[in-house]
Scaffold this motif. Structure first.
Motif, PDB file in Angstrom:
ATOM      1  N   MET A  46      -5.113   4.214   3.158  1.00 54.51           N
ATOM      2  CA  MET A  46      -4.280   4.342   4.358  1.00 54.51           C
ATOM      3  C   MET A  46      -3.784   5.761   4.593  1.00 54.51           C
ATOM      4  N   ARG A  47      -3.957   6.622   3.601  1.00 49.12           N
ATOM      5  CA  ARG A  47      -3.340   7.961   3.668  1.00 49.12           C
ATOM      6  C   ARG A  47      -3.876   8.785   4.837  1.00 49.12           C
ATOM      7  N   LYS A  48      -5.187   8.790   5.007  1.00 51.35           N
ATOM      8  CA  LYS A  48      -5.751   9.624   6.065  1.00 51.35           C
ATOM      9  C   LYS A  48      -5.303   9.158   7.442  1.00 51.35           C
ATOM     10  N   LEU A  49      -5.178   7.846   7.653  1.00 46.33           N
ATOM     11  CA  LEU A  49      -4.680   7.328   8.937  1.00 46.33           C
ATOM     12  C   LEU A  49      -3.316   7.925   9.260  1.00 46.33           C
TER      13      LEU A  49
ATOM     14  N   GLN B  90       8.660  15.317   9.055  1.00 44.12           N
ATOM     15  CA  GLN B  90       9.380  15.110   7.799  1.00 44.12           C
ATOM     16  C   GLN B  90       8.495  14.424   6.760  1.00 44.12           C
ATOM     17  N   LEU B  91       7.668  13.494   7.197  1.00 47.43           N
ATOM     18  CA  LEU B  91       6.745  12.849   6.263  1.00 47.43           C
ATOM     19  C   LEU B  91       5.775  13.885   5.689  1.00 47.43           C
ATOM     20  N   MET B  92       5.254  14.772   6.538  1.00 47.90           N
ATOM     21  CA  MET B  92       4.337  15.797   6.034  1.00 47.90           C
ATOM     22  C   MET B  92       5.034  16.771   5.092  1.00 47.90           C
ATOM     23  N   LYS B  93       6.341  16.964   5.251  1.00 52.32           N
ATOM     24  CA  LYS B  93       7.083  17.831   4.332  1.00 52.32           C
ATOM     25  C   LYS B  93       7.296  17.181   2.975  1.00 52.32           C
ATOM     26  N   GLN B  94       7.371  15.848   2.952  1.00 48.45           N
ATOM     27  CA  GLN B  94       7.630  15.125   1.710  1.00 48.45           C
ATOM     28  C   GLN B  94       6.292  14.705   1.089  1.00 48.45           C
ATOM     29  N   GLU B  95       5.671  15.637   0.389  1.00 47.50           N
ATOM     30  CA  GLU B  95       4.334  15.386  -0.140  1.00 47.50           C
ATOM     31  C   GLU B  95       4.318  14.227  -1.127  1.00 47.50           C
ATOM     32  N   ASP B  96       5.426  13.997  -1.846  1.00 45.12           N
ATOM     33  CA  ASP B  96       5.462  12.868  -2.770  1.00 45.12           C
ATOM     34  C   ASP B  96       5.371  11.540  -2.023  1.00 45.12           C
ATOM     35  N   MET B  97       5.934  11.501  -0.812  1.00 44.70           N
ATOM     36  CA  MET B  97       5.836  10.288  -0.003  1.00 44.70           C
ATOM     37  C   MET B  97       4.408  10.086   0.481  1.00 44.70           C
ATOM     38  N   VAL B  98       3.765  11.158   0.910  1.00 44.47           N
ATOM     39  CA  VAL B  98       2.365  11.048   1.331  1.00 44.47           C
ATOM     40  C   VAL B  98       1.504  10.589   0.165  1.00 44.47           C
ATOM     41  N   GLU B  99       1.742  11.147  -1.027  1.00 45.23           N
ATOM     42  CA  GLU B  99       0.962  10.763  -2.203  1.00 45.23           C
ATOM     43  C   GLU B  99       1.205   9.313  -2.598  1.00 45.23           C
TER      44      GLU B  99
ATOM     45  N   TRP C 163       0.791  -1.225   0.000  1.00 43.75           N
ATOM     46  CA  TRP C 163       0.000   0.000   0.000  1.00 43.75           C
ATOM     47  C   TRP C 163       0.829   1.283   0.000  1.00 43.75           C
ATOM     48  N   VAL C 164       2.151   1.164  -0.058  1.00 47.71           N
ATOM     49  CA  VAL C 164       3.007   2.345  -0.231  1.00 47.71           C
ATOM     50  C   VAL C 164       3.718   2.219  -1.567  1.00 47.71           C
ATOM     51  N   ASP C 165       3.287   2.999  -2.534  1.00 42.33           N
ATOM     52  CA  ASP C 165       3.913   3.044  -3.857  1.00 42.33           C
ATOM     53  C   ASP C 165       3.937   1.677  -4.538  1.00 42.33           C
ATOM     54  N   ASN C 166       2.994   0.815  -4.162  1.00 42.66           N
ATOM     55  CA  ASN C 166       2.936  -0.543  -4.715  1.00 42.66           C
ATOM     56  C   ASN C 166       4.286  -1.248  -4.589  1.00 42.66           C
ATOM     57  N   ASP C 167       4.968  -1.013  -3.468  1.00 39.45           N
ATOM     58  CA  ASP C 167       6.342  -1.487  -3.266  1.00 39.45           C
ATOM     59  C   ASP C 167       6.439  -2.266  -1.963  1.00 39.45           C
TER      60      ASP C 167
END
Length: 277
Positions: free
Chosen positions: A156-159, A141-150, A26-30
């Protein structure tokens, strides 16, 4: 000075997420990146409970009414994090990932009764302060890296955004509690620094060891491409973990306070994104 009628500085948001539609990776299909986040999730049910217990154990010694209010909200937020990640960890069994087993390992690691010199309220609270700093800077740091959130699947993103927001809202509560009770001299400072070293060693070992175990369960241990790419996304020059290092080291400066890392702009941005008040 705050009065007894003052509201907490942040709310407790009741959640009830649904995990039946979460994909296997569920993260980047990875595989590797998914299992890094799965490993982090394994830490939360018992880790958050430890945080709550350590702060609650000294709450009756706190005189400041506003800090009392914030401790109550801290306990509510952390209890909700433990509940929701526990539910996800249970649901992951559908894909063959026994995250509940990893929770048991964390429970054993947090059994400080095995280490007599650590088995006291001051050390428990110092451990919470250290780990709250780690989770605070990592979630920021996760919130700063929007590409990681996307890259996180919408199921699972909202959690994770919700959890990151709240880790930053309450990031100073345990710290302020420790300072109010103990942080008066060089001995208290040295204890807090020593506990941070132990806590960092513990959490980094757990995250990487648990990721390896989950890759084994997923039959992905030989997926070298996923592992190398994932390690670069964590520890490369712009990696999620490596970019927290300067803020991590700030903790060791005398006079440091968590709100010296101002994350209000991130909180405003992501609260709007998920419709959180």
């Amino acid at each position: 000075m705050a009065t007894a009628a003052a509201k907490p500085s942040f709310p407790v948001r009741r959640q009830d997420f649904e995990f039946s539609s979460v994909p296997k990776h569920w993260v980047d299909n990875d595989a590797f990146m998914t299992h890094i986040f799965n490993a982090l999730s394994s830490l939360f049910p018992d880790g958050e409970t430890f945080f709550v217990d350590s702060v609650r154990a000294v709450r009756d010694q706190i005189d400041d009414p506003q800090l009392q209010k914030d401790i109550g909200a801290f306990i509510g937020q952390e209890a909700m994090h433990a509940k929701e990640h526990g539910a996800f960890n249970e649901a992951a069994l559908t894909h063959g990932f026994n995250i509940k087993r990893l929770e048991g390992w964390i429970r054993g690691m947090l059994d400080v009764k095995k280490v007599p010199f650590l088995n006291n309220k001051r050390c428990h609270l110092a451990g919470t302060v250290a780990l709250e700093h780690f989770t605070g800077i990592l979630s920021a740091q996760l919130m700063k890296q929007e590409d990681m959130v996307e890259a996180i699947d919408p199921s699972m993103r909202k959690l994770w955004v919700w959890h990151c927001i709240e880790e930053n809202e309450h990031k100073a509560v345990a710290f302020d509690t420790y300072q109010a009770l103990y942080d008066q001299d060089v001995v208290d400072y040295a204890l807090r620094m020593g506990i941070m070293v132990l806590a960092t060693t513990f959490i980094l070992f757990a995250i990487h060891a648990f990721t390896l175990e989950l890759m084994r369960q997923d039959r992905q241990l030989l997926n070298i491409r996923s592992t190398v790419r994932g390690l670069s996304r964590l520890w490369g020059r712009r990696g999620l973990f490596s970019r927290t290092i300067p803020e991590f080291l700030d903790y060791f400066k005398p006079g440091f306070h968590p709100w010296q890392h101002d994350t209000q702009f991130l909180l405003h941005r992501w609260r709007r994104e998920i419709g959180a008040k």
